[in-house]
Design an enzyme around this catalytic site. Sequence first.
Site, PDB file in Angstrom:
ATOM      1  N   TRP A 280       0.825  -1.210   0.000  1.00 27.59           N
ATOM      2  CA  TRP A 280       0.000   0.000   0.000  1.00 27.59           C
ATOM      3  C   TRP A 280       0.862   1.264   0.000  1.00 27.59           C
ATOM      4  O   TRP A 280       0.374   2.336   0.312  1.00 27.59           O
ATOM      5  CB  TRP A 280      -0.911   0.005   1.223  1.00 27.59           C
ATOM      6  CG  TRP A 280      -2.088  -0.913   1.102  1.00 27.59           C
ATOM      7  CD1 TRP A 280      -3.349  -0.586   0.675  1.00 27.59           C
ATOM      8  CD2 TRP A 280      -2.139  -2.310   1.400  1.00 27.59           C
ATOM      9  NE1 TRP A 280      -4.161  -1.689   0.681  1.00 27.59           N
ATOM     10  CE2 TRP A 280      -3.449  -2.762   1.132  1.00 27.59           C
ATOM     11  CE3 TRP A 280      -1.200  -3.236   1.858  1.00 27.59           C
ATOM     12  CZ2 TRP A 280      -3.843  -4.084   1.310  1.00 27.59           C
ATOM     13  CZ3 TRP A 280      -1.586  -4.553   2.042  1.00 27.59           C
ATOM     14  CH2 TRP A 280      -2.894  -4.965   1.771  1.00 27.59           C
ATOM     15  N   CYS A 315      -6.809  -4.644  -1.603  1.00 30.69           N
ATOM     16  CA  CYS A 315      -8.005  -5.367  -1.155  1.00 30.69           C
ATOM     17  C   CYS A 315      -8.823  -5.954  -2.300  1.00 30.69           C
ATOM     18  O   CYS A 315      -9.290  -7.090  -2.210  1.00 30.69           O
ATOM     19  CB  CYS A 315      -8.866  -4.480  -0.264  1.00 30.69           C
ATOM     20  SG  CYS A 315      -9.752  -3.158  -1.109  1.00 30.69           S
ATOM     21  N   HIS A 374     -13.522  -0.735   1.173  1.00 31.46           N
ATOM     22  CA  HIS A 374     -12.779  -1.977   1.405  1.00 31.46           C
ATOM     23  C   HIS A 374     -13.576  -3.124   0.811  1.00 31.46           C
ATOM     24  O   HIS A 374     -14.797  -3.204   0.977  1.00 31.46           O
ATOM     25  CB  HIS A 374     -12.531  -2.204   2.895  1.00 31.46           C
ATOM     26  CG  HIS A 374     -11.814  -3.487   3.195  1.00 31.46           C
ATOM     27  ND1 HIS A 374     -10.648  -3.855   2.542  1.00 31.46           N
ATOM     28  CD2 HIS A 374     -12.099  -4.502   4.047  1.00 31.46           C
ATOM     29  CE1 HIS A 374     -10.255  -5.027   2.991  1.00 31.46           C
ATOM     30  NE2 HIS A 374     -11.115  -5.447   3.898  1.00 31.46           N
ATOM     31  N   ASP A 397     -12.492 -12.578   4.505  1.00 32.05           N
ATOM     32  CA  ASP A 397     -11.632 -11.495   4.031  1.00 32.05           C
ATOM     33  C   ASP A 397     -10.189 -11.976   3.996  1.00 32.05           C
ATOM     34  O   ASP A 397      -9.651 -12.408   5.012  1.00 32.05           O
ATOM     35  CB  ASP A 397     -11.772 -10.286   4.963  1.00 32.05           C
ATOM     36  CG  ASP A 397     -11.148  -9.024   4.396  1.00 32.05           C
ATOM     37  OD1 ASP A 397     -10.428  -9.113   3.386  1.00 32.05           O
ATOM     38  OD2 ASP A 397     -11.385  -7.944   4.967  1.00 32.05           O
ATOM     39  N   ASN A 437     -19.926  -0.602  11.649  1.00 27.95           N
ATOM     40  CA  ASN A 437     -20.775   0.000  12.686  1.00 27.95           C
ATOM     41  C   ASN A 437     -20.090   1.031  13.572  1.00 27.95           C
ATOM     42  O   ASN A 437     -20.724   1.557  14.481  1.00 27.95           O
ATOM     43  CB  ASN A 437     -21.347  -1.097  13.598  1.00 27.95           C
ATOM     44  CG  ASN A 437     -22.528  -1.804  12.974  1.00 27.95           C
ATOM     45  OD1 ASN A 437     -23.573  -1.204  12.762  1.00 27.95           O
ATOM     46  ND2 ASN A 437     -22.351  -3.074  12.658  1.00 27.95           N
ATOM     47  N   ASP A 439     -18.538   4.418  15.211  1.00 30.16           N
ATOM     48  CA  ASP A 439     -18.875   5.843  15.206  1.00 30.16           C
ATOM     49  C   ASP A 439     -17.619   6.657  14.920  1.00 30.16           C
ATOM     50  O   ASP A 439     -16.514   6.295  15.339  1.00 30.16           O
ATOM     51  CB  ASP A 439     -19.443   6.271  16.563  1.00 30.16           C
ATOM     52  CG  ASP A 439     -20.837   5.720  16.810  1.00 30.16           C
ATOM     53  OD1 ASP A 439     -21.491   5.328  15.827  1.00 30.16           O
ATOM     54  OD2 ASP A 439     -21.250   5.668  17.982  1.00 30.16           O
ATOM     55  N   GLU A 486     -29.897   3.406  10.964  1.00 30.73           N
ATOM     56  CA  GLU A 486     -29.538   4.200  12.130  1.00 30.73           C
ATOM     57  C   GLU A 486     -30.793   4.784  12.774  1.00 30.73           C
ATOM     58  O   GLU A 486     -31.661   5.340  12.102  1.00 30.73           O
ATOM     59  CB  GLU A 486     -28.591   5.328  11.707  1.00 30.73           C
ATOM     60  CG  GLU A 486     -27.850   5.966  12.858  1.00 30.73           C
ATOM     61  CD  GLU A 486     -26.807   5.041  13.452  1.00 30.73           C
ATOM     62  OE1 GLU A 486     -26.609   5.116  14.677  1.00 30.73           O
ATOM     63  OE2 GLU A 486     -26.211   4.244  12.701  1.00 30.73           O
ATOM     64  N   GLU A 491     -31.511  -1.429  15.671  1.00 31.16           N
ATOM     65  CA  GLU A 491     -30.105  -1.016  15.586  1.00 31.16           C
ATOM     66  C   GLU A 491     -29.512  -0.844  16.976  1.00 31.16           C
ATOM     67  O   GLU A 491     -28.387  -1.260  17.254  1.00 31.16           O
ATOM     68  CB  GLU A 491     -30.010   0.284  14.776  1.00 31.16           C
ATOM     69  CG  GLU A 491     -28.580   0.730  14.486  1.00 31.16           C
ATOM     70  CD  GLU A 491     -28.078   1.757  15.476  1.00 31.16           C
ATOM     71  OE1 GLU A 491     -26.855   1.947  15.564  1.00 31.16           O
ATOM     72  OE2 GLU A 491     -28.918   2.352  16.198  1.00 31.16           O
ATOM     73  N   TYR A 561      -6.127   4.958  -0.663  1.00 28.80           N
ATOM     74  CA  TYR A 561      -7.559   4.679  -0.539  1.00 28.80           C
ATOM     75  C   TYR A 561      -7.906   4.133   0.838  1.00 28.80           C
ATOM     76  O   TYR A 561      -9.079   4.065   1.220  1.00 28.80           O
ATOM     77  CB  TYR A 561      -8.022   3.721  -1.641  1.00 28.80           C
ATOM     78  CG  TYR A 561      -7.769   2.259  -1.369  1.00 28.80           C
ATOM     79  CD1 TYR A 561      -8.762   1.451  -0.821  1.00 28.80           C
ATOM     80  CD2 TYR A 561      -6.542   1.664  -1.657  1.00 28.80           C
ATOM     81  CE1 TYR A 561      -8.546   0.110  -0.569  1.00 28.80           C
ATOM     82  CE2 TYR A 561      -6.312   0.327  -1.417  1.00 28.80           C
ATOM     83  CZ  TYR A 561      -7.311  -0.448  -0.875  1.00 28.80           C
ATOM     84  OH  TYR A 561      -7.093  -1.779  -0.627  1.00 28.80           O
TER      85      TYR A 561
END
Length: 732
Positions: A280, A315, A374, A397, A437, A439, A486, A491, A561
């Site tokens: 990267w 990725c 991603h 992944d 998820n 914040d 949200e 949620e 990125y």
Amino acid sequence: MSETSRTAFGGRRAVPPNNSNAAEDDLPTVELQGVVPRGVNLQEFLNVTSVHLFKERWDTNKVDHHTDKYENNKLIVRRGQSFYVQIDFSRPYDPRRDLFRVEYVIGRYPQENKGTYIPVPIVSELQSGKWGAKIVMREDRSVRLSIQSSPKCIVGKFRMYVAVWTPYGVLRTSRNPETDTYILFNPWCEDDAVYLDNEKEREEYVLNDIGVIFYGEVNDIKTRSWSYGQFEDGILDTCLYVMDRAQMDLSGRGNPIKVSRVGSAMVNAKDDEGVLVGSWDNIYAYGVPPSAWTGSVDILLEYRSSENPVRYGQCWVFAGVFNTFLRCLGIPARIVTNYFSAHDNDANLQMDIFLEEDGNVNSKLTKDSVWNYHCWNEAWMTRPDLPVGFGGWQAVDSTPQENSDGMYRCGPASVQAIKHGHVCFQFDAPFVFAEVNSDLIYITAKKDGTHVVENVDATHIGKLIVTKQIGGDGMMDITDTYKFQEGQEEERLALETALMYGAKKPLNTEGVMKSRSNVDMDFEVENAVLGKDFKLSITFRNNSHNRYTITAYLSANITFYTGVPKAEFKKETFDVTLEPLSFKKEAVLIQAGEYMGQLLEQASLHFFVTARINETRDVLAKQKSTVLTIPEIIIKVRGTQVVGSDMTVTVEFTNPLKETLRNVWVHLDGPGVTRPMKKMFREIRPNSTVQWEEVCRPWVSGHRKLIASMSSDSLRHVYGELDVQIQRRPSM
């Protein structure tokens, strides 16, 4: 059954690991029981003269098993489904006095209880879920069998034998590579762990050898096609080799959970000499830039031939190769792209952006990164190791991000479990949950050492999760499969469940979060074309009856990125006065000369705007990324587009920049139309056009796609594609 070689076991009866599909132990052609009386000629008993597997592309076996696209002259079948084999004997078969059976063997030290030695009995009726062979035709000296494999059997390349019983022992056919049989996962079989009950989905997620990968930025989504090439010559053997390199025990290769987990580790080379080396840093010496690859075939075949990791991947390349691996073995798979993906090392559901007291970003304290996007994979399977309801799509992944059980791998993690916050279920669900998820927390680091939370953005991370639509090249939004909207009660419950089951709570910050400001700020970035000037517009809106003065800061950065900044190319401070209940726009000109000399291969720019309201000391913060529009390659074809006929493909590129492009590599791919190939041009001068022509002879009919890429020292991520319709060869 005897072994051809004896192994010293050091005083303990144990069988060495059976972890190589390529390794072999031959079964003996004769196994005698006692002494054969003088004068007895074993050749007088029933002998096998030949075995027919009906393994041509047009034969029933390959057509019925959906394996007719594989460029492989061996028999390829899917487990849990019957296939036909014909055995020719030295004389007519008499069921009253003749006894024979078929045997399948894989690897070394074959054992029936491990599934590496499979004796297939002749039965009157085939039973669902069990190995068996039923005679469906007897004609002269030939017997045709319908053989059914177990839907749980090992996936790999088996050696086949026919054993005939005599009063004096067993006569067995010699090792014959022509009767080798590949057995794959079967999404068409209801008893298989990868069963998928929708034909259109099976056609897309198992049989489609060309895909679309979404990248760019959530407000400027870009696409590129990818050649999976799972049916290309040598790819199936390479996928089996990948599991061999992992030293995966053969007895576990019938379990899609284990196979996908091993695959997620082996597609990257981080700790196990796997397929791809990640890079990267925008430096790709002694390798191929990630953006130059057009598909998986070149990568996998190079790995197999060199037996060394291939350089380089990011990725979407890891995801493309992993998708090939899964689909080739028969596991339904797709690539997903998560826009604004959190790389949260602590999985604490919090991405901290630290600000100075004047509103500028504190780069020393800000360690978390938010990737513009991603890519990972989803694989379809049942999860008998989890409670009911958590089967289906599993996130896997292969991009090396975090260590899982001692290796760089991720998944399979149930997408349904992630959505509902059940992150206690294996594998790696907390990490994936945090990716979608977390914040985004803006925190002012005060000079006295205290921290003040200025703003919490709960909607930025996991903004959009997409995959290719079924049967087309468009985008399908699958965000709601990973998370509830949200603000919904579900949620909140999912978050509470995740915290209860092991996701780390957000870090405590000193001070009290400030109340909502009376001023709103937002900004927009014009459509930005590589090599051109463009504008950024910042809007301030005063929702109160008070007059405010604002000091704003703009930081413009060249970024990877992955969200990691490389260099700041523009910094600007300006003051704004807002009258009551008014709004004001500030336009900032971004000149090409400011960013062109430092661009990275994805031409990604990141803008961070902070503003401090002088009267209230409130801080406003917004960030956005944009990906510059890059010129495309043009592909043209002329000539007859028919299987077996020559057609000419022309690849054309015009350099729109004011600088000369040097060390230019153009790659061309098109599964079923042409093998992957490449051509070098030493330079392309400004406004000059280069052309490359190749004669191709398609071997697959139907809708096909030609894919091209271009990379140079100063410009990469240049793509082009062309849809072609290849006609069948006219019958004579």
